[in-house]
Design an enzyme around this catalytic site. Structure first.
Site, short mmCIF file in Angstrom:
data_model
loop_
_atom_site.label_atom_id
_atom_site.label_comp_id
_atom_site.label_asym_id
_atom_site.label_seq_id
_atom_site.Cartn_x
_atom_site.Cartn_y
_atom_site.Cartn_z
N TYR A 1 -8.75 5.25 -14.99
CA TYR A 1 -9.31 4.21 -14.31
C TYR A 1 -9.30 2.97 -15.50
O TYR A 1 -10.10 3.46 -16.28
CB TYR A 1 -10.43 4.28 -13.55
CG TYR A 1 -11.08 2.96 -13.27
CD1 TYR A 1 -10.56 1.94 -12.10
CD2 TYR A 1 -12.20 2.44 -13.71
CE1 TYR A 1 -10.85 0.99 -11.85
CE2 TYR A 1 -12.67 1.21 -13.49
CZ TYR A 1 -12.17 0.43 -12.48
OH TYR A 1 -12.55 -0.93 -12.19
N ASN B 1 11.79 -18.84 31.18
CA ASN B 1 11.36 -19.74 30.12
C ASN B 1 10.52 -19.07 28.59
O ASN B 1 9.86 -18.18 29.11
CB ASN B 1 10.36 -20.41 31.02
CG ASN B 1 9.64 -21.54 30.23
OD1 ASN B 1 10.13 -22.00 29.11
ND2 ASN B 1 8.43 -22.33 30.59
N THR C 1 -2.13 -25.14 29.54
CA THR C 1 -1.04 -25.63 28.43
C THR C 1 -1.01 -27.27 28.41
O THR C 1 -0.74 -27.62 27.53
CB THR C 1 0.12 -24.86 28.23
OG1 THR C 1 0.79 -25.02 29.70
CG2 THR C 1 0.08 -23.40 27.90
N ARG D 1 -6.82 -10.52 25.47
CA ARG D 1 -6.08 -9.10 25.42
C ARG D 1 -5.96 -8.55 24.13
O ARG D 1 -5.73 -7.21 23.91
CB ARG D 1 -4.55 -9.41 26.08
CG ARG D 1 -4.53 -9.42 27.67
CD ARG D 1 -3.33 -9.65 28.04
NE ARG D 1 -2.99 -10.95 27.95
CZ ARG D 1 -1.50 -11.48 28.11
NH1 ARG D 1 -0.56 -10.40 28.55
NH2 ARG D 1 -1.24 -12.67 27.97
N ASN E 1 -16.90 -0.26 -16.57
CA ASN E 1 -16.97 -1.78 -16.65
C ASN E 1 -18.11 -2.32 -15.95
O ASN E 1 -18.40 -3.59 -15.74
CB ASN E 1 -15.72 -2.35 -16.27
CG ASN E 1 -15.38 -1.89 -14.75
OD1 ASN E 1 -15.66 -0.85 -14.38
ND2 ASN E 1 -14.71 -2.69 -14.15
N ASN F 1 -2.01 4.88 -26.20
CA ASN F 1 -1.66 5.81 -25.21
C ASN F 1 -3.11 6.28 -24.37
O ASN F 1 -4.19 6.35 -25.15
CB ASN F 1 -1.02 6.92 -25.64
CG ASN F 1 -0.95 8.22 -24.72
OD1 ASN F 1 0.08 8.12 -24.23
ND2 ASN F 1 -2.04 8.96 -24.58
N ARG G 1 -19.31 14.63 -29.53
CA ARG G 1 -19.33 16.20 -28.85
C ARG G 1 -20.60 16.93 -28.87
O ARG G 1 -21.18 16.95 -30.16
CB ARG G 1 -18.26 17.11 -29.01
CG ARG G 1 -16.80 16.30 -28.61
CD ARG G 1 -15.62 17.31 -29.00
NE ARG G 1 -14.41 16.62 -28.80
CZ ARG G 1 -13.14 17.09 -29.43
NH1 ARG G 1 -13.38 18.12 -30.30
NH2 ARG G 1 -12.10 16.51 -29.15
N ALA H 1 -10.80 13.65 -27.60
CA ALA H 1 -10.91 14.12 -26.28
C ALA H 1 -12.47 14.26 -25.91
O ALA H 1 -13.29 14.71 -26.87
CB ALA H 1 -10.27 15.23 -25.84
#
Length: 430
Positions: free
Chosen positions: A340, A165, A82, A15, A360, A351, A414, A397
């Site tokens: 991440y 039962n 059983t 079931r 990674n 920070n 950059r 940045a």
């Protein structure tokens, strides 16, 4: 411990409509069979699990998580049912408790009630407002079980009986060893029924004592719907217990807590939080819709909508919204949003800006990132592992870091920005 426990886990569970064995479906982080084993271990040092369907798969999982569990393989072709499951089972102690592997909500207190007293057999009984479809347990004027009558065989008076039962028995082992070989399958289903031992005991004027139990604990899980209901009950128990221990929960009914998770001190869990696996949380604030998986978090805050994946350790750290941490150690770190951090060690005072990613994985192997103290990682920085960033570093940045950075340095990479006069009008037309 003078009680042996036999757990019946041989059924196919058709079931459930699943290729996973019924007893391995999980409830609050553990297979339902494991919840039954956990309860049994609190009262017994002699536990036998009876297997048949996908026996090797179930035994393998048990062996990986428990020691000292015995197994008995049911010959379900020759001895179905059983009662058939108990044929050939040997137990060590003078009393044997027979449990079902699909009853994950059973508690130590109920098992102790079932195994107490001096009756030859203690039989679990549930009183239902609507017993329709269940065999009735007929109790005599002395308060002992007289017989079990299937509904189709009940007379009018017996149909009014609300006692049914629940399927769990504590039996003197000497009687069990004598009765089980006498079981036959002369019935419509051609199965060997464990309930027949009750009839045998009554015929011998043995004392069969009814132990009234709560339906919630003894309800079997036979379908995905049953599984969901059992999960709800288990989660309510887990949440209530931790709130009693001092955990603050906002809208607790929306919070999921694995049965293996633990808390210390005054932790706060906001609505929609999911605490999974062997997570351990100390004096921390887990905000709305955050997911914690097999992680250690101390004196920290996570979220809203943060994800801390397995083997991560956060101490004195703030991880904000849409930040994912995987297999990393953060000590005194701030990662406010959209980052991440994977396979990394990050030290205090550092920070991590928005859009920071530790790269990674190269498609074949995972590599580690090490970031020292007081490092400022600017937004939209990619850190290509393996790499070590020493203390007191600033990363501008938009930088891609692909080699080590020495203490006190600025890292910046950059391309030169160009501004072409009037290009908008040339492109779209005047």
């Amino acid at each position: 411990m003078s009680i042996s426990v036999v757990i019946l886990a041989a059924g196919q569970g058709t079931r459930m409509k699943s290729t996973t064995p019924k007893v391995l479906h999980t409830i609050s982080g553990k297979p339902m069979l494991f919840h039954a084993i956990d309860a049994a271990q609190q009262i017994s040092d002699d536990i036998t699990v009876v297997l048949y369907h996908q026996a090797e798969r179930i035994q393998k999982q048990i062996d990986e998580n428990y020691e000292g569990i015995s197994f008995h393989m049911q010959d379900a072709q020759k001895f179905p049912g059983t009662g058939g499951a108990m044929k050939g089972v040997k137990t060590r102690h003078s009393r044997t408790l027979i449990l079902n592997g699909d009853m994950p909500l059973i508690t130590k207190a109920s098992l102790e009630a079932l195994t107490s007293g001096s009756a030859d057999i203690n039989m679990s009984v549930i009183k239902l407002n609507d017993p329709s479809g269940y065999g009735r347990v007929i109790i005599d004027e002395h308060g002992n079980v007289q017989e079990i009558v299937e509904q189709k065989d009940c007379n009018e008076a017996q149909l009014l009986t609300q006692s049914v039962n629940a399927g769990i028995y504590a039996v003197n082992t000497e009687l069990l060893e004598r009765y089980i070989p006498q079981l036959d399958n002369n019935n419509a289903q051609s199965e060997y029924y464990l309930t027949d031992i009750i009839k045998m005991a009554v015929e011998e004027t043995r004392v069969v004592h009814p132990v009234f139990v709560e339906e919630e604990e003894f309800k079997g899980v036979n379908s995905k719907l049953d599984l969901a209901h059992a999960e709800e009950i288990m989660q309510t128990r887990i949440r209530n217990e931790w709130m009693k221990q001092g955990v603050i929960m906002r809208l607790p009914q929306t919070i999921y807590i694995d049965c293996r998770a633990t808390f210390e001190g005054e932790c706060i869990l906001e609505n929609g939080v999911s605490i999974q696996g062997n997570s351990h949380i100390i004096e921390s604030h887990i905000k709305t819709y955050s997911v914690i998986e097999d992680a250690f978090i101390k004196n920290s805050s996570v979220g809203p909508i943060g994800r801390i994946r397995p083997h991560s350790k956060l101490t004195n750290t703030h991880v904000g919204n849409f930040v994912e941490v995987k297999k990393s150690t953060l000590n005194g770190v701030k990662a406010g949003h959209l980052a991440y951090i994977g396979d990394a060690t990050v030290e205090e005072g550092t920070n991590m800006g928005a859009g920071v990613i530790t790269c990674n994985y190269d498609g074949k192997n995972k590599f580690e990132t090490k970031i020292g103290k007081n490092v400022f990682v600017g937004s939209d920085t990619q850190i290509v592992a393996p790499v070590t960033i020493e203390d007191d570093v600033i990363i501008a940045a938009g930088t891609t870091v692909n080699r080590d950075i020495k203490k006190g340095n600025l890292a910046i990479s950059r391309t030169e920005m160009k501004s072409i006069k009037g290009f908008f009008y040339k492109f779209f037309g005047e």
